[in-house]
Design a protein around this motif. Sequence first.
Motif, PDB file in Angstrom:
ATOM      1  N   VAL A 154     -13.026  -0.421 -44.273  1.00 13.70           N
ATOM      2  CA  VAL A 154     -12.586   0.524 -43.235  1.00 13.70           C
ATOM      3  C   VAL A 154     -13.487   0.445 -42.014  1.00 13.70           C
ATOM      4  CG1 VAL A 154     -12.309   2.980 -42.725  1.00 13.70           C
ATOM      5  CG2 VAL A 154     -11.477   2.057 -44.883  1.00 13.70           C
ATOM      6  N   GLY A 155     -14.794   0.193 -42.212  1.00 10.34           N
ATOM      7  CA  GLY A 155     -15.714   0.168 -41.071  1.00 10.34           C
ATOM      8  C   GLY A 155     -15.684  -1.127 -40.281  1.00 10.34           C
ATOM      9  N   LEU A 156     -15.405  -2.265 -40.928  1.00  5.66           N
ATOM     10  CA  LEU A 156     -15.516  -3.550 -40.249  1.00  5.66           C
ATOM     11  C   LEU A 156     -14.169  -4.139 -39.824  1.00  5.66           C
ATOM     12  CD1 LEU A 156     -18.216  -5.231 -42.545  1.00  5.66           C
ATOM     13  CD2 LEU A 156     -18.578  -4.128 -40.332  1.00  5.66           C
TER      14      LEU A 156
ATOM     15  N   THR B  11     -26.335  -6.766 -40.977  1.00  6.98           N
ATOM     16  CA  THR B  11     -27.054  -5.783 -41.787  1.00  6.98           C
ATOM     17  C   THR B  11     -26.444  -5.670 -43.178  1.00  6.98           C
ATOM     18  OG1 THR B  11     -27.596  -4.552 -39.771  1.00  6.98           O
ATOM     19  CG2 THR B  11     -27.794  -3.391 -41.888  1.00  6.98           C
ATOM     20  N   ALA B  12     -25.118  -5.615 -43.233  1.00  8.02           N
ATOM     21  CA  ALA B  12     -24.462  -5.530 -44.537  1.00  8.02           C
ATOM     22  C   ALA B  12     -24.742  -6.762 -45.378  1.00  8.02           C
ATOM     23  CB  ALA B  12     -22.951  -5.352 -44.344  1.00  8.02           C
ATOM     24  N   THR B  13     -24.743  -7.937 -44.733  1.00  8.05           N
ATOM     25  CA  THR B  13     -24.992  -9.166 -45.485  1.00  8.05           C
ATOM     26  C   THR B  13     -26.414  -9.198 -46.019  1.00  8.05           C
ATOM     27  OG1 THR B  13     -23.397 -10.305 -44.060  1.00  8.05           O
ATOM     28  CG2 THR B  13     -24.892 -11.670 -45.366  1.00  8.05           C
TER      29      THR B  13
ATOM     30  N   PRO C  75     -20.896  -6.397 -50.232  1.00 12.09           N
ATOM     31  CA  PRO C  75     -21.466  -6.467 -48.874  1.00 12.09           C
ATOM     32  C   PRO C  75     -21.691  -7.895 -48.401  1.00 12.09           C
ATOM     33  CG  PRO C  75     -22.612  -4.825 -50.182  1.00 12.09           C
ATOM     34  CD  PRO C  75     -21.753  -5.587 -51.125  1.00 12.09           C
ATOM     35  N   VAL C  76     -22.085  -8.785 -49.322  1.00 10.40           N
ATOM     36  CA  VAL C  76     -22.313 -10.179 -48.922  1.00 10.40           C
ATOM     37  C   VAL C  76     -21.011 -10.827 -48.470  1.00 10.40           C
ATOM     38  CG1 VAL C  76     -23.021 -12.445 -49.759  1.00 10.40           C
ATOM     39  CG2 VAL C  76     -24.336 -10.430 -50.398  1.00 10.40           C
TER      40      VAL C  76
END
Length: 865
Positions: A760-762, A787-789, A800-801
Amino acid sequence: MTSSIPPVSGQPPHAPLGCPDCRAALDPAMPARCPACRLPLSGDAAGRLWRVEKGLEAVEQRRVTLLRMRAELLDELRALRDRAEAVPPRPSASPLSGLPPVWSAPQAVRPEVSGRSAQTVLLVLGGVLVTIAALVFTVVSWGRLGVGGRAVVLLAVTGCALAAPLPLRRRRLNATAETFAAIGLALVLLDFFTLRYAGVAGLDGVRAPGYWAAVTAMVSAGSVAYGWALRLRAPLLSGFLIARLPGLLIVFAADLDAFTAPATAMVATAAVDYLLLRALAGRPEWRARLRADALLPAAVVITTAWAMAGAALALDVSLAAGLNLWFTADGDRLSASLRAWLPLGLLAVLALAVALPHPRFGYPGLGTTARRVAAATAGAAALAASGGTLAAVLPAGWGAVGYTAPAALLTVVAAARLRRGRRSGWVIPVGLLLVAGVVSSAVALVSAAQLLPAVFEPTAHLRAPWVNGLAPGWSWHVPVPALTVLWLLFAAAGAVRALGFNAPGADATLSATAGLGLALMPVAFGLPYPVTVGAVTVLALAGGWYVAVRPEVTAGLVTAAALAVLWALADRPATIAVLALGAALAVALTVQGRPAPAVTAALAVAALGAEAAAVGATAGLALPDTLLAVLAVAVATAPVAARIGLPPVALAVEYVGYGLATVALLLTTYHPGRLSCDLAVAGVAALGVALRADRRRIAPGVGVALLIGASWIRLALWEIRTPEAYSLTLAAAALALGHLRRRRFPDTGSWPAYAPALAVGLLPSLPALFADGHWLRPLVLGCAALTATVLGVRLRLQSPVVLGGATLLVVAGHELAPTVVQVLGLFPRWAPLAAAGLLLLALGATYEQRLRDARRLHGAFRRLT
């Protein structure tokens, strides 16, 4: 045949009949020796002896059963032997059918029509054709003969037909004899017709009804005598059928009343038939001579149908007179209803006689169900007669009361008789109660249909006070006869209840009837609208106080409270007052814990919500403000439910509050600005519920969803179209919920915990990335993806990766695209084609190498095998 046998060395599973030797009674505990003869009762020999005893007991029981069956079969065969013409029934199987067959003949094809059916068809068709031939001869060839010739032909043909059964019976041709007897009777009637048609002896001057009344009487009596003498069934049944007509024809010959006199004649004929059938039922020798056992059911059906037809005529007259359907003058109505008493009263006496047992005839009589139906018929006839007379005396419009009063009286009398009588005498009272209940239900339905318009009259005037703001101005009336019927039925039901009879739901019905009747009394007396609403409200309050003592009045309380609220809606001050009193009553009942605390608590919350809406509308508030007041009541139910110690009551308060909040939010959808505010208030309240000790699992999600919805509506009103403004709040909420879930359940994977939030955020920003030429969105989105990665790699989390890395690649591709396009412009146009060709060649070579390796491996495997 199997039976349970005790073990050899054990003891029998239950107490034996007695000692096998002296037959002395034994203790169920089974002693080791007989207390009388000291016979050992345990051990191997005793066990075998018990087995023998059990076997002998089973054999003796089987012998008793076979002896009883033998006696019953002998009685049946002796009865068949006493009947001269009776043929023993063909056995269904041979006594030796259990033995194996030595030879079986091939089975023939089963005929489609049995021999008896073919015989019946032939005889019936022959009889009809002979009768038609006689009729044609009479009509066509009558004029060719003189008086003497006519008499000779008529007598000869009729005499031959009536004499034919004698030799046929001697030859045992019973069915043919019955057919000729029927033909002879038809010819007798035809003879009498032709005699009058020809005017023999001046018979053409006699009036037709009187002539045929005498003819049918003579033919009926002669037919019965003829059948009695020759032991034929057809003449007996024909005479019984023709006996219907003399009384009815005498009425027409005397020019009596067109309805009640024929009805009386028909019921009187049925009464005479009943006396004859009762006498025949009590004479076994008569039944054996006439072979009437097979005719009795048909005769009973004919008598019943004739009596019911006459009763229908009388009932038609009684109803028409009582309800003023055909009549205009009261004198005509009363006289007609009084004349209907004769057939209806005679039918009542006849049906009551049928319902009574008659042991002195030596005949068991009818079964219980038939006697109850007869008793119900007697009660119906009495109710029709008395109700018609009362309805004819009462004023117009009160006809239902005339029928209700005797039905109520009959109900009480039958119930009292049931209370005093023994079980053997319950047949007649039960039948009377049945018909009284049917009549009461019918008039109750009619009265309810008349009362419903008065009950819902205030609802037709809701627009004036709530939409136009005007005071109601309308008239309110209730049909007094229908209300009187209601009270009569209530009194009868109360009397039956006082006698000790309580059917399922009777108390609730009585209570609801009383509430409805008391609520309509002010309207019946013509009291003004405020007084009526106030009286019904007081009635509901009194019922609420009394329900703590007598829970059976709950239905009356509910009825009165529902009517008070329904009627108060036609006026704003009345609505506010009634809802306030109703809420107070519901709270008081909830505190007392009766009759159903959860229900009364739910009603209290609903009443408070409606009170808030009514007060807001009366105070002149706009619709959004009024709905905000309702929402405030709904929000207040959350802390109140948290402080209630009884879980069912707390749940009822809480869930009704949720319902009020839902209604308020749905009605605010036409005002987006206020809807955003109301959603925020509801969201904060839901998060407060989530913080309670007994928090609901769904409350956090609902609270976050409401807050996000409020923020989205506000952003839309500010005309903000940036996707991140809508997605980031939802992503943050989803991320927080996923993190909390992973902390509570450590074995939860990263995909169900964080993937919804990251998606939803990306993902919503990617389409806007290519539509927007500004540098800020790629920079922020790339940083968030990086940052997520990094966090995914650091925490070893897959989602997240994957999602962060994929988003980072898309952002990088977006940033490198202009440079790639610029570089591609430096190469010739054949370069991309060449590169593509080389790529395809490389792929082809790799594919061929893999195929060759596969063939080599396959050959090596074949050599090994």
